[in-house]
Design an enzyme around this catalytic site. Structure first.
Site, PDB file in Angstrom:
ATOM      1  CB  VAL A   1      42.029  46.164 -32.479  1.00 46.60           C
ATOM      2  CG1 VAL A   1      43.503  46.476 -32.660  1.00 46.60           C
ATOM      3  CG2 VAL A   1      41.341  47.326 -31.797  1.00 46.60           C
TER       4      VAL A   1
ATOM      5  CG  HIS B   1      28.913  65.877 -30.067  1.00 44.45           C
ATOM      6  ND1 HIS B   1      28.396  66.962 -30.737  1.00 44.45           N
ATOM      7  CD2 HIS B   1      30.072  65.570 -30.689  1.00 44.45           C
ATOM      8  CE1 HIS B   1      29.203  67.296 -31.724  1.00 44.45           C
ATOM      9  NE2 HIS B   1      30.233  66.469 -31.717  1.00 44.45           N
ATOM     10  CB  ALA B   2      25.327  66.810 -23.980  1.00 45.27           C
TER      11      ALA B   2
ATOM     12  CB  CYS C   1      37.728  51.476 -25.556  1.00 43.64           C
ATOM     13  SG  CYS C   1      38.294  50.339 -26.841  1.00 43.64           S
TER      14      CYS C   1
ATOM     15  NE  ARG D   1      33.484  44.484 -27.573  1.00 40.15           N
ATOM     16  CZ  ARG D   1      34.729  44.336 -28.076  1.00 40.15           C
ATOM     17  NH1 ARG D   1      35.631  43.648 -27.409  1.00 40.15           N
ATOM     18  NH2 ARG D   1      35.057  44.891 -29.226  1.00 40.15           N
TER      19      ARG D   1
HETATM   20  N1  LIG Z   1      37.553  47.895 -30.274  1.00 43.12           N
HETATM   21  C1  LIG Z   1      38.172  49.062 -30.316  1.00 43.12           C
HETATM   22  O1  LIG Z   1      37.632  50.063 -30.824  1.00 43.12           O
HETATM   23  C2  LIG Z   1      39.562  49.210 -29.752  1.00 43.12           C
HETATM   24  C3  LIG Z   1      40.278  50.390 -30.034  1.00 43.12           C
HETATM   25  C4  LIG Z   1      41.569  50.508 -29.539  1.00 43.12           C
HETATM   26  C5  LIG Z   1      42.111  49.487 -28.759  1.00 43.12           C
HETATM   27  N2  LIG Z   1      41.377  48.371 -28.483  1.00 43.12           N
HETATM   28  C6  LIG Z   1      42.008  47.309 -27.700  1.00 43.12           C
HETATM   29  O2  LIG Z   1      42.398  46.269 -28.607  1.00 43.12           O
HETATM   30  C7  LIG Z   1      42.278  44.999 -27.962  1.00 43.12           C
HETATM   31  C8  LIG Z   1      41.385  44.097 -28.798  1.00 43.12           C
HETATM   32  O3  LIG Z   1      40.086  44.659 -28.840  1.00 43.12           O
HETATM   33  P1  LIG Z   1      38.973  44.138 -29.852  1.00 43.12           P
HETATM   34  O4  LIG Z   1      37.819  45.059 -29.713  1.00 43.12           O
HETATM   35  O5  LIG Z   1      39.570  43.936 -31.185  1.00 43.12           O
HETATM   36  O6  LIG Z   1      38.638  42.721 -29.187  1.00 43.12           O
HETATM   37  P2  LIG Z   1      37.805  41.487 -29.825  1.00 43.12           P
HETATM   38  O7  LIG Z   1      37.197  40.801 -28.672  1.00 43.12           O
HETATM   39  O8  LIG Z   1      36.939  42.002 -30.928  1.00 43.12           O
HETATM   40  O9  LIG Z   1      38.909  40.569 -30.497  1.00 43.12           O
HETATM   41  C9  LIG Z   1      39.834  39.815 -29.804  1.00 43.12           C
HETATM   42  C10 LIG Z   1      40.066  38.529 -30.577  1.00 43.12           C
HETATM   43  O10 LIG Z   1      41.196  37.841 -30.050  1.00 43.12           O
HETATM   44  C11 LIG Z   1      40.965  36.460 -30.152  1.00 43.12           C
HETATM   45  N3  LIG Z   1      41.917  35.763 -29.279  1.00 43.12           N
HETATM   46  C12 LIG Z   1      41.999  35.786 -27.936  1.00 43.12           C
HETATM   47  N4  LIG Z   1      43.043  35.045 -27.511  1.00 43.12           N
HETATM   48  C13 LIG Z   1      43.673  34.569 -28.624  1.00 43.12           C
HETATM   49  C14 LIG Z   1      44.820  33.777 -28.854  1.00 43.12           C
HETATM   50  N5  LIG Z   1      45.580  33.319 -27.849  1.00 43.12           N
HETATM   51  N6  LIG Z   1      45.166  33.480 -30.111  1.00 43.12           N
HETATM   52  C15 LIG Z   1      44.420  33.935 -31.142  1.00 43.12           C
HETATM   53  N7  LIG Z   1      43.324  34.708 -30.984  1.00 43.12           N
HETATM   54  C16 LIG Z   1      42.953  35.018 -29.744  1.00 43.12           C
HETATM   55  C17 LIG Z   1      39.507  36.303 -29.802  1.00 43.12           C
HETATM   56  O11 LIG Z   1      38.976  35.094 -30.280  1.00 43.12           O
HETATM   57  C18 LIG Z   1      38.903  37.530 -30.498  1.00 43.12           C
HETATM   58  O12 LIG Z   1      38.469  37.228 -31.812  1.00 43.12           O
HETATM   59  C19 LIG Z   1      41.745  45.279 -26.562  1.00 43.12           C
HETATM   60  O13 LIG Z   1      42.823  45.366 -25.674  1.00 43.12           O
HETATM   61  C20 LIG Z   1      41.080  46.632 -26.710  1.00 43.12           C
HETATM   62  O14 LIG Z   1      41.050  47.337 -25.499  1.00 43.12           O
HETATM   63  C21 LIG Z   1      40.116  48.206 -28.979  1.00 43.12           C
END
Ligand SMILES: NC(=O)c1ccc[n+]([C@@H]2O[C@H](COP(=O)([O-])OP(=O)(O)OC[C@H]3O[C@@H](n4cnc5c(N)ncnc54)[C@H](O)[C@@H]3O)[C@@H](O)[C@H]2O)c1
Length: 434
Positions: free
Chosen positions: A11, A254-255, A263, A331
């Site tokens: 994200v 889509h089944a 997420c 994941r």
């Molecule tokens: N992946 C998706 O499709 C998606 C979509 C919508 C919302 N989200 C939400 O967005 C959030 C992030 O998801 P993601 O998939 O990008 O996670 P991710 O694990 O890919 O990335 C998180 C990053 O944050 C870094 N991090 C953690 N603590 C830190 C700090 N104190 N300082 C600097 N960096 C730090 C980690 O090293 C990691 O690189 C989550 O809450 C998730 O639920 C994800």
């Protein structure tokens, strides 16, 4: 606007690169030094179509940079985004907020002048209040507003989703913060994207409600698919028949083998926990989680049935390991449940995925990973399509038949037309279709 993005994952990196492409000056920060080093060298830490080019362009044009510490970027920022992970907490399924809290603490130490702190991570209702309390504790003098701005992008289509979202939700009552958020998303106003201003708690809940609803919609059509199998109907015809009703809509009908990914599983569970704590249980979502968990296990039995009921000593070729195509994200991928279940029934598994192999090697054991789809089906008693990557949509069925020990295909994504595969002499099983 000057933006600091804390957390440079799926994200944070996409959001940071897109904000830079909107014309803002963005610094993406991550405590993972290896990730930042790779980004500085122009190497993407994740697979997301188009991201490498977008990052390179904005770095070249001086709007996007990377850092391992927040200090300088936060000091200069109009808006600081928190985009760190919120995984399921071990043991109880609540969202683990330790990364969010740590980020808030860090930001508080450096902010200077009016700063909008924006939570992009998916966080439980009331987390904005907690972030505000942390900042007030660390920096009672800080001039800031804490805003909720959940992200709805889909991996695999993340850039298009970020730049052309169905809506942007911004939770804050603070007029100065609203102005900053309007300015950040101004390019989207030009496309007439609805920007919905809400209270902070409503915004936080909107994200969970959206994901839980989508998980429920998928689970609904999966149960209808089972019913179709029992009654001799075709789930794709039923899905089209209901999806053309605007009140229902055709997406997410889509089944398949059950939802997974980074997420839906964790967010559905966190919502259930939040609802229970608030003494307002959300039974539909609880049931969704239970049905989906059972479904993934049932898929191994479905494969066994397609192979005559017995898997001991059989070899299976699995195509696709990531939870969906066009991502390397493993994941909570259904493959992580289905492959061990096949192995537990005695099968040997060999597998291929276009982008997920690196991660899959660390998560699956006793699997022979192969370099291509045809290598993965050599000598197998059945092929199982688990993720609908484009390259699996037009496989050379004659070539496959020659390579396989037995021509059995279990298509858990309904990629093929039954009559086409059967015409090539395969025993073909799919989801919810005769
Ligand atoms: N992946 C998706 O499709 C998606 C979509 C919508 C919302 N989200 C939400 O967005 C959030 C992030 O998801 P993601 O998939 O990008 O996670 P991710 O694990 O890919 O990335 C998180 C990053 O944050 C870094 N991090 C953690 N603590 C830190 C700090 N104190 N300082 C600097 N960096 C730090 C980690 O090293 C990691 O690189 C989550 O809450 C998730 O639920 C994800």
């Amino acid at each position: 606007m000057r933006v600091a993005m804390i957390g440079t994952g799926y994200v944070g990196l996409v959001s940071g690169a897109c904000f830079a492409d909107f014309g803002h000056t963005v610094c993406c920060i991550d405590k993972d030094a290896d990730k930042i080093e790779r980004l500085r060298a122009g190497v993407m830490p994740i697979y997301e179509p188009g991201l490498d080019l977008l990052v390179a362009k904005n770095v070249r044009e001086g709007r996007l940079s990377f850092a391992t510490t927040a200090a300088e970027a936060v000091r200069n920022a109009d808006a600081v985004f928190i985009a760190v992970g919120t995984p399921s907490r071990r043991g109880d399924g609540h969202a683990d907020l330790s990364y969010v809290h740590a980020a808030a603490e860090e930001i508080a130490g450096f902010m200077d002048g009016f700063t909008v702190v924006v939570t992009k991570s998916t966080v439980p209702i009331g987390t904005g209040d907690e972030i505000e309390a942390i900042i007030r504790r660390v920096r009672p003098d800080a001039d800031c507003a804490v805003v909720s701005n959940p992200e709805f992008l889909r991996e695999g289509a993340a850039i298009a989703d970020f730049k052309h979202p169905d809506r942007v939700v911004v939770g804050t009552e603070d007029e100065r913060a609203r102005e900053v958020m309007r300015e950040l998303y101004r390019p989207l106003f030009l496309n007439e994207t609805p920007i919905l201003f809400t209270g902070r708690r409503s915004s936080e809940l909107t994200k969970y409600a959206a994901n839980a609803f989508l998980a429920m919609k998928i689970t609904f059509i999966n149960e209808v698919a089972d019913l179709c199998e029992a009654l001799g109907a075709d789930v794709q015809q039923v899905a089209r028949g209901i999806g053309l009703d605007n009140r229902i809509g055709s997406k997410f009908l889509h089944a398949g083998p059950g939802y997974g990914g980074s997420c839906f599983p964790k967010d559905a569970l966190a919502l259930v926990r939040t609802a229970a704590d608030a003494d307002s249980p959300i039974d539909l979502v609880e049931t969704t989680i239970r049905v989906n968990d059972q479904r993934k296990k049932a898929m191994a039995r479905k494969v066994a049935t397609a192979m005559g009921g017995e898997l001991a000593g059989k070899r299976i070729g699995v195509l696709g390991l990531t939870f969906k195509p066009n991502t390397d994200d493993m994941r909570d991928a259904p493959s992580l449940d289905i492959i061990p279940a096949l192995q537990a029934l005695g099968a040997e598994v060999q597998a291929f995925d276009p982008e997920g192999l690196h991660e899959a090697r660390t998560l699956l054991s006793e699997v022979a990973f192969k370099d291509g789809p045809y290598e993965a089906i050599e000598g197998v008693d059945a092929v199982v399509i688990l993720t609908e990557w484009d390259q699996f949509r037009a496989l050379d069925l004659d070539r496959m038949k020659l390579l396989m020990r037995r021509p059995v295909m279990v298509d858990l994504r309904n990629v093929y037309r039954p009559e086409d595969v059967r015409a090539h002499g395969f025993a073909y099983t799919s989801i919810g279709r005769p």
